[in-house]
Write a protein that holds these residues in place. Structure first.
Motif, mmCIF file in Angstrom:
data_model
loop_
_atom_site.group_PDB
_atom_site.id
_atom_site.type_symbol
_atom_site.label_atom_id
_atom_site.label_comp_id
_atom_site.label_asym_id
_atom_site.label_seq_id
_atom_site.Cartn_x
_atom_site.Cartn_y
_atom_site.Cartn_z
ATOM 1 N N LEU A 97 30.765 20.613 7.216
ATOM 2 C CA LEU A 97 32.149 20.161 7.429
ATOM 3 C C LEU A 97 32.516 20.243 8.907
ATOM 4 O O LEU A 97 33.080 19.295 9.474
ATOM 5 C CB LEU A 97 33.095 21.005 6.582
ATOM 6 N N ILE A 110 36.241 19.100 -1.661
ATOM 7 C CA ILE A 110 36.023 18.891 -0.235
ATOM 8 C C ILE A 110 36.456 17.498 0.216
ATOM 9 O O ILE A 110 36.935 17.324 1.337
ATOM 10 C CB ILE A 110 34.535 19.154 0.127
ATOM 11 N N MET A 117 39.045 16.998 3.244
ATOM 12 C CA MET A 117 38.746 16.265 4.470
ATOM 13 C C MET A 117 39.822 15.225 4.770
ATOM 14 O O MET A 117 40.220 15.046 5.929
ATOM 15 C CB MET A 117 37.374 15.597 4.357
#
Length: 284
Positions: free
Chosen positions: A210, A167, A171
């Motif tokens: 997120l 992740i 990002m």
């Protein structure tokens, strides 16, 4: 973004990619830098061979310059619009394609590299190997791989494929994607292909976090999420590109090992080989 770098070997596929890149630059209000890497045969210590003549080297550079000038003129003359017109420059240098591209990315304020999907045709012995594949591995800027069947059109939706396993790297790439999408005012569709019947609660919580972070920090309202169920990630993403009104598919890539290449485990290269829409590659 100030400049789109478009490497070319003067093949039909590369010419189509240059037209796509020029039109994309118009939408992004960016300039265009055409680039050709001139591959000069290396000197080899063989009997009766004293080295590659300087005159031949200069001839290759001159031929490359003439072709770049013709491509520049073609892009400028076919633009009959009254909207923003990118400034088109060109550069040709002797060396490996990846070295020439990365060197110019560092010096020319390049935000995106646009290349045609590799074909067997070429010009004058330039770009003899599959340099599209090499740039997927080595490009230091985001790389847009344009297939020959991709329509030259407004970019309205970009899908970013992720499995949410890394992740932090996702990002980073998503924020880079937002910077590319903002001047286009394009939608960003975060997508995940899963094989189970339902998302796990932990995965759904991660997705919610997120999206909340992006909403709070990115200041870009056109970000959405869609999950797809399919037994094969590549098949699911291909379906999305064909039926989901997606103009560009974005993915993280690498690093992969030599064994990965032998076993064909690079999802990025598999997608680049058969997609009918451009593939935007971020280095993970």
């Amino acid at each position: 973004m100030k400049t789109l770098l478009i490497p070319t070997d003067f093949s039909d596929n590369a010419g189509h990619a240059a037209e796509y890149g020029y039109y994309l630059a118009k939408q992004m209000r960016a300039n265009v830098l055409l680039c050709n890497a001139v591959i000069v045969p290396a000197e080899m210590p063989q009997a009766g061979f004293t080295g590659w003549p300087i005159e031949e080297n200069e001839l290759l550079i001159d031929d490359s310059t003439a072709e770049l000038q013709r491509l520049k003129a073609h892009l400028e003359l076919t633009d009959q619009t009254d909207t923003f017109r990118p400034e088109v420059g060109y550069v040709n240098e002797a060396g490996r394609v990846t070295d020439v591209v990365n060197a110019n990315c560092a010096t020319a304020d390049v935000g995106l590299v646009v290349i045609g999907r590799h074909g067997n045709s070429g010009w004058g012995g330039f770009l003899l190997a599959n340099h599209c594949s090499a740039l997927i591995d080595a490009a230091k800027k985001p790389l847009l791989v344009v297939p020959p069947e991709a329509d030259v059109r407004m970019v309205k939706k970009i899908a970013f494929a992720t499995d949410f396993n890394k992740i932090g790297k996702d990002m980073k790439s998503i924020y880079e994607l937002i910077a590319l999408a903002r001047p286009l005012n394009a939608e960003i569709l975060l997508t995940h292909v899963y094989t189970d019947k339902h998302h796990s609660a932990a995965l759904q919580l991660l997705i919610d976090q997120l999206l909340t972070e992006l909403s709070n920090k990115a200041d870009y309202p056109h970000i959405y999420y869609r999950a797809l169920e399919d037994s094969n990630a590549e098949k699911g993403l291909t379906w999305l590109c064909e039926h989901g009104q997606v103009d560009i598919l974005a993915m993280n890539h690498g690093p992969y090992s030599f064994i990965d290449d032998i076993l064909s485990l690079s999802h990025t290269k598999k997608m680049a080989a058969h997609l009918s829409v451009p593939l935007l590659v971020f280095r993970a």
